[in-house]
Design a protein around this motif. Structure first.
Motif, PDB file in Angstrom:
ATOM      1  N   THR A  64     -42.736  47.940  -4.333  1.00 59.19           N
ATOM      2  CA  THR A  64     -42.634  47.308  -3.009  1.00 59.19           C
ATOM      3  C   THR A  64     -43.206  45.896  -3.157  1.00 59.19           C
ATOM      4  O   THR A  64     -43.644  45.508  -4.241  1.00 59.19           O
ATOM      5  N   SER A  65     -43.234  45.169  -2.076  1.00 54.60           N
ATOM      6  CA  SER A  65     -43.948  43.887  -2.064  1.00 54.60           C
ATOM      7  C   SER A  65     -45.364  44.141  -2.580  1.00 54.60           C
ATOM      8  O   SER A  65     -45.916  45.218  -2.382  1.00 54.60           O
ATOM      9  N   ASN A  66     -45.975  43.160  -3.236  1.00 54.13           N
ATOM     10  CA  ASN A  66     -47.362  43.309  -3.680  1.00 54.13           C
ATOM     11  C   ASN A  66     -48.269  43.701  -2.511  1.00 54.13           C
ATOM     12  O   ASN A  66     -49.191  44.493  -2.649  1.00 54.13           O
ATOM     13  N   TRP A  67     -47.996  43.130  -1.375  1.00 49.74           N
ATOM     14  CA  TRP A  67     -48.819  43.413  -0.192  1.00 49.74           C
ATOM     15  C   TRP A  67     -48.637  44.847   0.303  1.00 49.74           C
ATOM     16  O   TRP A  67     -49.475  45.368   1.029  1.00 49.74           O
ATOM     17  N   GLY A  68     -47.522  45.455  -0.042  1.00 43.48           N
ATOM     18  CA  GLY A  68     -47.173  46.761   0.524  1.00 43.48           C
ATOM     19  C   GLY A  68     -46.021  46.600   1.490  1.00 43.48           C
ATOM     20  O   GLY A  68     -45.632  45.468   1.834  1.00 43.48           O
ATOM     21  N   LEU A  69     -45.448  47.721   1.918  1.00 43.79           N
ATOM     22  CA  LEU A  69     -44.304  47.677   2.838  1.00 43.79           C
ATOM     23  C   LEU A  69     -44.683  46.971   4.136  1.00 43.79           C
ATOM     24  O   LEU A  69     -45.698  47.302   4.745  1.00 43.79           O
ATOM     25  N   ILE A  70     -43.858  46.036   4.534  1.00 43.40           N
ATOM     26  CA  ILE A  70     -44.179  45.267   5.751  1.00 43.40           C
ATOM     27  C   ILE A  70     -44.216  46.177   6.986  1.00 43.40           C
ATOM     28  O   ILE A  70     -45.042  45.983   7.879  1.00 43.40           O
ATOM     29  N   GLU A  71     -43.324  47.194   7.020  1.00 41.90           N
ATOM     30  CA  GLU A  71     -43.342  48.106   8.184  1.00 41.90           C
ATOM     31  C   GLU A  71     -44.692  48.798   8.293  1.00 41.90           C
ATOM     32  O   GLU A  71     -45.233  48.979   9.384  1.00 41.90           O
ATOM     33  N   LEU A  72     -45.229  49.205   7.147  1.00 43.99           N
ATOM     34  CA  LEU A  72     -46.517  49.899   7.147  1.00 43.99           C
ATOM     35  C   LEU A  72     -47.628  48.940   7.588  1.00 43.99           C
ATOM     36  O   LEU A  72     -48.485  49.300   8.395  1.00 43.99           O
ATOM     37  N   ASP A  92     -50.422  38.347   6.124  1.00 44.23           N
ATOM     38  CA  ASP A  92     -51.341  37.865   5.080  1.00 44.23           C
ATOM     39  C   ASP A  92     -52.786  38.327   5.262  1.00 44.23           C
ATOM     40  O   ASP A  92     -53.704  37.768   4.681  1.00 44.23           O
ATOM     41  N   GLN A  93     -52.984  39.383   6.073  1.00 38.95           N
ATOM     42  CA  GLN A  93     -54.365  39.852   6.250  1.00 38.95           C
ATOM     43  C   GLN A  93     -54.511  41.357   6.005  1.00 38.95           C
ATOM     44  O   GLN A  93     -55.583  41.910   6.213  1.00 38.95           O
ATOM     45  N   ILE A  94     -53.432  42.002   5.624  1.00 34.01           N
ATOM     46  CA  ILE A  94     -53.498  43.444   5.352  1.00 34.01           C
ATOM     47  C   ILE A  94     -52.857  43.686   3.991  1.00 34.01           C
ATOM     48  O   ILE A  94     -51.719  43.276   3.752  1.00 34.01           O
ATOM     49  N   LEU A  95     -53.610  44.334   3.106  1.00 34.70           N
ATOM     50  CA  LEU A  95     -53.105  44.625   1.763  1.00 34.70           C
ATOM     51  C   LEU A  95     -53.174  46.132   1.538  1.00 34.70           C
ATOM     52  O   LEU A  95     -54.235  46.743   1.715  1.00 34.70           O
ATOM     53  N   ILE A  96     -52.035  46.709   1.187  1.00 35.21           N
ATOM     54  CA  ILE A  96     -52.010  48.156   0.910  1.00 35.21           C
ATOM     55  C   ILE A  96     -52.509  48.377  -0.522  1.00 35.21           C
ATOM     56  O   ILE A  96     -52.003  47.748  -1.461  1.00 35.21           O
ATOM     57  N   THR A  97     -53.501  49.267  -0.653  1.00 33.19           N
ATOM     58  CA  THR A  97     -54.131  49.494  -1.961  1.00 33.19           C
ATOM     59  C   THR A  97     -53.969  50.956  -2.384  1.00 33.19           C
ATOM     60  O   THR A  97     -53.567  51.802  -1.593  1.00 33.19           O
ATOM     61  N   VAL A  98     -54.316  51.202  -3.640  1.00 32.35           N
ATOM     62  CA  VAL A  98     -54.291  52.585  -4.129  1.00 32.35           C
ATOM     63  C   VAL A  98     -55.627  53.229  -3.736  1.00 32.35           C
ATOM     64  O   VAL A  98     -56.565  53.303  -4.516  1.00 32.35           O
ATOM     65  N   GLY A  99     -55.693  53.635  -2.489  1.00 31.75           N
ATOM     66  CA  GLY A  99     -56.926  54.194  -1.946  1.00 31.75           C
ATOM     67  C   GLY A  99     -57.954  53.103  -1.678  1.00 31.75           C
ATOM     68  O   GLY A  99     -57.780  51.943  -2.079  1.00 31.75           O
ATOM     69  N   VAL A 100     -59.016  53.502  -0.965  1.00 26.33           N
ATOM     70  CA  VAL A 100     -60.113  52.557  -0.729  1.00 26.33           C
ATOM     71  C   VAL A 100     -60.745  52.186  -2.070  1.00 26.33           C
ATOM     72  O   VAL A 100     -61.232  51.075  -2.255  1.00 26.33           O
ATOM     73  N   SER A 101     -60.698  53.104  -3.030  1.00 26.90           N
ATOM     74  CA  SER A 101     -61.314  52.848  -4.336  1.00 26.90           C
ATOM     75  C   SER A 101     -60.804  51.551  -4.961  1.00 26.90           C
ATOM     76  O   SER A 101     -61.586  50.722  -5.420  1.00 26.90           O
ATOM     77  N   GLU A 102     -59.494  51.375  -4.965  1.00 22.75           N
ATOM     78  CA  GLU A 102     -58.965  50.137  -5.539  1.00 22.75           C
ATOM     79  C   GLU A 102     -59.360  48.941  -4.687  1.00 22.75           C
ATOM     80  O   GLU A 102     -59.719  47.873  -5.198  1.00 22.75           O
ATOM     81  N   MET A 266     -52.482  46.035 -10.279  1.00 21.06           N
ATOM     82  CA  MET A 266     -51.874  47.251  -9.715  1.00 21.06           C
ATOM     83  C   MET A 266     -50.409  47.027  -9.363  1.00 21.06           C
ATOM     84  O   MET A 266     -49.650  47.978  -9.266  1.00 21.06           O
ATOM     85  N   LEU A 267     -50.053  45.779  -9.118  1.00 22.38           N
ATOM     86  CA  LEU A 267     -48.716  45.396  -8.678  1.00 22.38           C
ATOM     87  C   LEU A 267     -48.462  45.850  -7.249  1.00 22.38           C
ATOM     88  O   LEU A 267     -48.322  45.048  -6.350  1.00 22.38           O
ATOM     89  N   CYS A 268     -48.410  47.166  -7.023  1.00 24.49           N
ATOM     90  CA  CYS A 268     -48.316  47.637  -5.647  1.00 24.49           C
ATOM     91  C   CYS A 268     -48.713  49.104  -5.609  1.00 24.49           C
ATOM     92  O   CYS A 268     -48.749  49.756  -6.646  1.00 24.49           O
ATOM     93  N   GLY A 273     -45.907  57.148  -1.539  1.00 20.71           N
ATOM     94  CA  GLY A 273     -47.125  57.264  -0.737  1.00 20.71           C
ATOM     95  C   GLY A 273     -47.085  56.355   0.477  1.00 20.71           C
ATOM     96  O   GLY A 273     -47.510  56.732   1.575  1.00 20.71           O
ATOM     97  N   GLN A 274     -46.548  55.156   0.293  1.00 20.66           N
ATOM     98  CA  GLN A 274     -46.468  54.225   1.425  1.00 20.66           C
ATOM     99  C   GLN A 274     -45.504  54.736   2.491  1.00 20.66           C
ATOM    100  O   GLN A 274     -45.758  54.613   3.687  1.00 20.66           O
ATOM    101  N   LYS A 275     -44.408  55.332   2.055  1.00 26.02           N
ATOM    102  CA  LYS A 275     -43.445  55.902   3.015  1.00 26.02           C
ATOM    103  C   LYS A 275     -44.111  57.046   3.792  1.00 26.02           C
ATOM    104  O   LYS A 275     -43.916  57.203   4.996  1.00 26.02           O
ATOM    105  N   ALA A 276     -44.879  57.853   3.062  1.00 21.15           N
ATOM    106  CA  ALA A 276     -45.581  58.962   3.716  1.00 21.15           C
ATOM    107  C   ALA A 276     -46.593  58.414   4.722  1.00 21.15           C
ATOM    108  O   ALA A 276     -46.702  58.904   5.851  1.00 21.15           O
ATOM    109  N   ALA A 277     -47.324  57.370   4.317  1.00 26.31           N
ATOM    110  CA  ALA A 277     -48.334  56.788   5.204  1.00 26.31           C
ATOM    111  C   ALA A 277     -47.694  56.226   6.472  1.00 26.31           C
ATOM    112  O   ALA A 277     -48.248  56.325   7.567  1.00 26.31           O
ATOM    113  N   LEU A 278     -46.510  55.649   6.311  1.00 20.16           N
ATOM    114  CA  LEU A 278     -45.799  55.094   7.459  1.00 20.16           C
ATOM    115  C   LEU A 278     -45.486  56.201   8.479  1.00 20.16           C
ATOM    116  O   LEU A 278     -45.688  56.045   9.682  1.00 20.16           O
TER     117      LEU A 278
END
Lengths: 392, 163
Positions: A64-72, A92-102, A266-268, A273-278
């Motif tokens: 996906t975009s580095n930032w994560g899916l825009i819909e999410l 430009d203020q929300i970044l989807i990560t691999v858990g809070v850990s990342e 991480m790239l993205c 998982g992002q689709k599930a989160a959405l």
């Protein structure tokens, strides 16, 4: 031929998590009731899983975009605005990560220069201090006391303040103590940060698991927004630990650097998982409320149970952990946890795993069925009664 | 609805065998309060019955279940209620609903074998005055009933200890 050079000093000197040792012992035993699990016992609600399956069926398997899916990101933005009245631009203020850990890792790498110090109130989540160290920083533990409901004492922060102090890292509701931090104290923490030019890193992964009062989203406090990096994700509220989807929010100027690190390392976050989160954020609110209600009921059973056994336990306001003191038994938390496991086959985590302040406590998760909680309490009572009988 | 009311009811709805002692612990109410509330619910018919959900096939007891769509002529003054009540009182009948769509009543009937069920439809149900037609659908396989899945259990094994 010369000898192979040693691996990195910081990495090799990193202590092994106190949780790890117990995991290895408990995993090899039969008939263990575990109160040591830091994740929901619910399965991810079906419509979320189904949305993920559907996305796979449609062949959505790319980056996906580095930032994560825009819909999410749009949904998260709307959610934070509605719930906490904090405004983060999905662009430009929300970044989807691999858990809070990342998220935590890249935030620390973004703000720390080698030798910079981070104030970390303890007891706290097991990864905070190692992540600071791995980012080249120095974690500075701030003790809190059970007698004070583990409240942050501003004087203790001031006592540990140096010219190298760069940030304070907090996480409420707390793993392992289950406490929330009263608004007045958080306001003092923000003021302290303002006075000293510090960043605030606020891990709010348990924000939805609150049984009394309301959650305070730290960036919503006056003066906090410009210096706060907010961490959250889908693991706890939606029972989605294995999907590994979290997010960070912060001022755009910091986010662009965090995003740079994320894009290289991480790239993205995984698209499924992002689709599930959405789907989760759009439709799973009733299930969140149902799970919270069940955790709230189990919390009472567990806390009353510990107090009845004579292990003093404050009533946690959030997360899904009770943090009773084992001081009355005369055993250290480590001894208590180890003997309880061998003698009564109940797994708990000694508070020492979470820093010095947890020394006399054990962490017990009530993210397990009422039947198991009651059986575990019966076994713990037997164990404690035997200890007391011997000491007489 | 009052959330406190919901709490006791939803606990019992999840597991009807939860004891008043456990409910008191779960809700933080006194045992007397819980017993009082449950007594009231039973008396007022809020709680209709406590029963186990049983997979009869697993114990080798094959029942025949049919969903029957019934067309009726509503009667003056009582509408559908008189006929619905008459159908509902047969012991073979598990449920009766008034529904919208092509038919009027939807009836679930359970019987020990096909012959008895056919007899019930032909002799009892279809002959009731006002019933103008029936369409019978036989149950072939159960996948989910009353919130219970009749599928392979989901296996979500967690680590024994996790941070």
């Amino acid at each position: 031929m010369s000898a192979l050079k040693p691996i990195a000093t910081i990495a090799s000197q990193l202590p092994v998590s106190g949780i790890r040792r117990f995991f290895d012992i408990a995993a090899s035993m039969q008939d263990v009731i575990s109160l040591g699990v830091g994740e929901p016992d619910f399965v991810t609600p079906w419509q979320i899983r189904e949305a993920a399956i559907y996305s796979l069926e449609r062949g959505q398997t790319s980056y996906t975009s580095n930032w994560g899916l825009i819909e999410l990101r749009r949904e998260i933005s709307a959610y934070l605005e509605k719930r906490y009245d904090v405004s983060y631009s999905p662009e430009d203020q929300i970044l989807i990560t691999v858990g809070v850990s990342e998220g935590l890792d890249i935030a620390l790498r973004t703000i720390l220069d080698p030798g910079d110090e981070v104030l970390v109130p303890e007891p706290c989540y097991v990864s905070y201090k190692p992540c600071v160290a791995l980012a080249g920083g120095i974690p500075v533990a701030i003790e809190t006391d059970a007698s004070d409901n583990f409240a942050i004492d501003i004087e203790r922060l001031e006592a540990k303040l140096t010219s190298r102090t760069k940030a304070i890292l907090i996480g409420y509701p707390s793993n392992p103590t289950g406490v929330t931090m009263p608004l007045a104290i958080l306001q003092n923490v923000v003021r302290f940060a303002e006075e000293n030019g510090l960043y605030i890193l606020s891990d709010e992964i348990y924000d939805r698991l609150i049984y009394e009062g309301e959650h305070t989203c730290v960036p919503s406090i006056a003066g906090a927004y410009e210096r706060t990096i907010l961490f959250n994700g889908f693991s706890k509220a939606y029972a989605m630990t294995g999907w590994r989807i979290g997010y960070i929010c912060g001022p755009a100027s910091i986010m662009s650097t965090m995003m740079k690190i994320h894009s290289y390392t991480m790239l993205c976050a995984p698209i499924t998982g992002q689709k599930a989160a959405l789907e989760a954020i759009k439709s799973a609110e009733p299930q969140v409320l149902d799970m919270v209600s069940q955790y709230g009921q189990r919390r009472k059973v567990m806390v009353d149970g510990f107090n009845a056994i004579g292990l003093k336990c404050h009533l946690p306001q959030g997360a899904f952990y009770a943090f009773p003191s084992v001081a009355a038994t005369g055993l250290s938390a480590e001894e208590f946890a180890e003997r309880l496991l061998f003698e009564q086959r109940v797994a708990v985590v000694p508070g020492t795993a979470f820093g010095a302040g947890g020394g006399a406590h054990i962490r017990c998760s009530y993210a397990t069925s009422v039947e198991k909680i009651e059986l575990a309490l019966t076994r713990i009572k037997t164990f404690v009664d035997q200890l007391t009988a011997v000491s007489i | 609805m009052n959330p406190e009311v919901c709490e006791i009811l939803s606990i019992l709805n999840r597991d009807g065998r939860t004891t008043p002692e456990t409910i008191a612990k779960l809700t933080g109410k006194s045992l007397d309060e819980v017993n009082g509330a449950i007594g009231e619910y039973e008396k007022n018919g809020v709680i209709k019955r406590y029963n186990a959900v049983i997979d009869w096939e697993k114990v080798g007891f094959d029942k025949v279940t049919a969903f029957i769509d019934v067309k009726v002529v509503p009667a003056r003054d009582v509408g559908f209620d008189a006929i619905a009540g008459r159908i509902a009182r047969f012991p073979e009948v598990k449920s009766v609903w008034l529904v919208s769509g092509g038919s009027d009543l939807r009836v679930i009937v359970e019987s020990v074998n096909l012959k008895e069920l056919a007899n019930f439809v032909a002799e009892k149900l279809a002959t009731i005055y006002g019933v103008t037609g029936t369409v019978t659908h036989f149950l072939l396989r159960r996948y989910k009933e009353d919130d219970v899945l009749y599928l392979e259990a989901e296996n979500n094994e967690r680590l024994v200890i996790a941070p």
